[in-house]
Design a protein around this motif. Structure first.
Motif, PDB file in Angstrom:
ATOM      1  N   ALA A   1       0.876  -1.163   0.000  1.00  0.00           N
ATOM      2  CA  ALA A   1       0.000   0.000   0.000  1.00  0.00           C
ATOM      3  C   ALA A   1       0.913   1.212   0.000  1.00  0.00           C
ATOM      4  CB  ALA A   1      -0.895   0.003   1.228  1.00  0.00           C
ATOM      5  N   ILE A   2       0.459   2.292  -0.613  1.00  0.00           N
ATOM      6  CA  ILE A   2       1.293   3.486  -0.722  1.00  0.00           C
ATOM      7  C   ILE A   2       0.529   4.722  -0.279  1.00  0.00           C
ATOM      8  CG2 ILE A   2       2.511   5.004  -2.332  1.00  0.00           C
ATOM      9  CD1 ILE A   2       3.249   2.605  -3.944  1.00  0.00           C
ATOM     10  N   ALA A   3       1.225   5.554   0.481  1.00  0.00           N
ATOM     11  CA  ALA A   3       0.699   6.868   0.846  1.00  0.00           C
ATOM     12  C   ALA A   3       1.672   7.907   0.304  1.00  0.00           C
ATOM     13  CB  ALA A   3       0.572   7.002   2.353  1.00  0.00           C
ATOM     14  N   VAL A   4       1.134   8.964  -0.254  1.00  0.00           N
ATOM     15  CA  VAL A   4       1.945  10.092  -0.724  1.00  0.00           C
ATOM     16  C   VAL A   4       1.518  11.306   0.079  1.00  0.00           C
ATOM     17  CG1 VAL A   4       2.537  11.566  -2.670  1.00  0.00           C
ATOM     18  CG2 VAL A   4       2.190   9.121  -3.040  1.00  0.00           C
ATOM     19  N   ASP A   5       2.473  11.908   0.742  1.00  0.00           N
ATOM     20  CA  ASP A   5       2.206  13.062   1.613  1.00  0.00           C
ATOM     21  C   ASP A   5       1.053  12.764   2.571  1.00  0.00           C
ATOM     22  OD1 ASP A   5       4.310  14.477   0.440  1.00  0.00           O
ATOM     23  OD2 ASP A   5       3.003  15.188  -1.174  1.00  0.00           O
ATOM     24  N   PHE A   6       1.115  11.580   3.167  1.00  0.00           N
ATOM     25  CA  PHE A   6       0.213  11.123   4.226  1.00  0.00           C
ATOM     26  C   PHE A   6      -1.214  10.836   3.762  1.00  0.00           C
ATOM     27  CE2 PHE A   6       3.533  13.793   6.096  1.00  0.00           C
ATOM     28  CZ  PHE A   6       4.191  12.830   6.841  1.00  0.00           C
ATOM     29  N   SER A   7      -1.431  10.696   2.455  1.00  0.00           N
ATOM     30  CA  SER A   7      -2.727  10.286   1.916  1.00  0.00           C
ATOM     31  C   SER A   7      -2.554   8.969   1.170  1.00  0.00           C
ATOM     32  CB  SER A   7      -3.271  11.330   0.940  1.00  0.00           C
ATOM     33  OG  SER A   7      -3.577  12.523   1.612  1.00  0.00           O
ATOM     34  N   VAL A   8      -3.344   7.969   1.543  1.00  0.00           N
ATOM     35  CA  VAL A   8      -3.270   6.667   0.873  1.00  0.00           C
ATOM     36  C   VAL A   8      -3.761   6.842  -0.561  1.00  0.00           C
ATOM     37  CG1 VAL A   8      -4.154   4.302   0.839  1.00  0.00           C
ATOM     38  CG2 VAL A   8      -3.554   5.381   3.007  1.00  0.00           C
ATOM     39  N   ILE A   9      -2.998   6.280  -1.506  1.00  0.00           N
ATOM     40  CA  ILE A   9      -3.339   6.364  -2.925  1.00  0.00           C
ATOM     41  C   ILE A   9      -3.873   5.005  -3.363  1.00  0.00           C
ATOM     42  CG2 ILE A   9      -2.503   6.883  -5.250  1.00  0.00           C
ATOM     43  CD1 ILE A   9      -2.247   9.244  -3.270  1.00  0.00           C
ATOM     44  N   PRO A  10      -5.155   4.923  -3.755  1.00  0.00           N
ATOM     45  CA  PRO A  10      -5.689   3.646  -4.247  1.00  0.00           C
ATOM     46  C   PRO A  10      -4.923   3.191  -5.495  1.00  0.00           C
ATOM     47  CG  PRO A  10      -7.457   5.203  -3.815  1.00  0.00           C
ATOM     48  CD  PRO A  10      -6.160   5.964  -3.724  1.00  0.00           C
ATOM     49  N   ARG A  11      -4.698   1.906  -5.605  1.00  0.00           N
ATOM     50  CA  ARG A  11      -3.922   1.356  -6.721  1.00  0.00           C
ATOM     51  C   ARG A  11      -4.407   1.843  -8.092  1.00  0.00           C
ATOM     52  NH1 ARG A  11      -0.128  -2.953  -7.079  1.00  0.00           N
ATOM     53  NH2 ARG A  11      -0.407  -3.258  -4.858  1.00  0.00           N
ATOM     54  N   PRO A  12      -5.729   1.940  -8.359  1.00  0.00           N
ATOM     55  CA  PRO A  12      -6.154   2.426  -9.683  1.00  0.00           C
ATOM     56  C   PRO A  12      -5.721   3.869  -9.987  1.00  0.00           C
ATOM     57  CG  PRO A  12      -7.973   1.314  -8.577  1.00  0.00           C
ATOM     58  CD  PRO A  12      -6.858   1.461  -7.569  1.00  0.00           C
ATOM     59  N   GLU A  13      -5.346   4.632  -8.966  1.00  0.00           N
ATOM     60  CA  GLU A  13      -4.922   6.025  -9.158  1.00  0.00           C
ATOM     61  C   GLU A  13      -3.408   6.181  -9.281  1.00  0.00           C
ATOM     62  OE1 GLU A  13      -6.714   8.680  -6.328  1.00  0.00           O
ATOM     63  OE2 GLU A  13      -8.648   7.677  -6.524  1.00  0.00           O
ATOM     64  N   TRP A  14      -2.647   5.107  -9.104  1.00  0.00           N
ATOM     65  CA  TRP A  14      -1.189   5.204  -9.144  1.00  0.00           C
ATOM     66  C   TRP A  14      -0.701   5.814 -10.446  1.00  0.00           C
ATOM     67  CZ3 TRP A  14       1.354   0.162  -6.859  1.00  0.00           C
ATOM     68  CH2 TRP A  14       1.006   0.043  -5.511  1.00  0.00           C
ATOM     69  N   ASN A  15      -1.245   5.372 -11.591  1.00  0.00           N
ATOM     70  CA  ASN A  15      -0.771   5.871 -12.888  1.00  0.00           C
ATOM     71  C   ASN A  15      -1.038   7.353 -13.086  1.00  0.00           C
ATOM     72  OD1 ASN A  15       0.272   3.422 -13.784  1.00  0.00           O
ATOM     73  ND2 ASN A  15      -1.684   2.777 -14.615  1.00  0.00           N
ATOM     74  N   HIS A  16      -1.990   7.897 -12.350  1.00  0.00           N
ATOM     75  CA  HIS A  16      -2.353   9.306 -12.495  1.00  0.00           C
ATOM     76  C   HIS A  16      -1.750  10.182 -11.398  1.00  0.00           C
ATOM     77  CE1 HIS A  16      -5.179   7.767 -15.405  1.00  0.00           C
ATOM     78  NE2 HIS A  16      -5.674   6.963 -14.485  1.00  0.00           N
ATOM     79  N   THR A  17      -0.956   9.575 -10.522  1.00  0.00           N
ATOM     80  CA  THR A  17      -0.364  10.318  -9.406  1.00  0.00           C
ATOM     81  C   THR A  17       0.997  10.858  -9.818  1.00  0.00           C
ATOM     82  OG1 THR A  17      -1.532   8.906  -7.831  1.00  0.00           O
ATOM     83  CG2 THR A  17       0.339  10.174  -6.986  1.00  0.00           C
TER      84      THR A  17
END
Length: 66
Positions: free
Chosen positions: A33-49
């Motif tokens: 699981a990944i959080a960017v700047d303390f917000s969890v990023i859902p896997r379907p949004e990884w490519n758009h992050t």
């Protein structure tokens, strides 16, 4: 630009996406699981992050146990 993965500093090109940074640093994406700047990023949004200079990425790996 400079980003941080689990408090370790890394350089990456401006406009890099989350999957690009993970791949460039040899980070496997299975069971994490990944959080960017303390917000969890859902896997379907990884490519758009798109990461920003100073982004802090936290990677949490799931493990089985008893």
């Amino acid at each position: 630009m400079q980003i941080f993965i689990n408090d370790k500093s890394f350089e990456c090109p401006a406009g890099a996406t989350l999957p690009e940074v993970l791949e460039a640093n040899g980070i496997k994406t299975d069971n994490i699981a990944i959080a960017v700047d303390f917000s969890v990023i859902p896997r379907p949004e990884w490519n758009h992050t798109v990461l920003q200079d100073g982004s802090k990425i936290i990677i949490i790996k799931a493990v089985q146990g008893g």
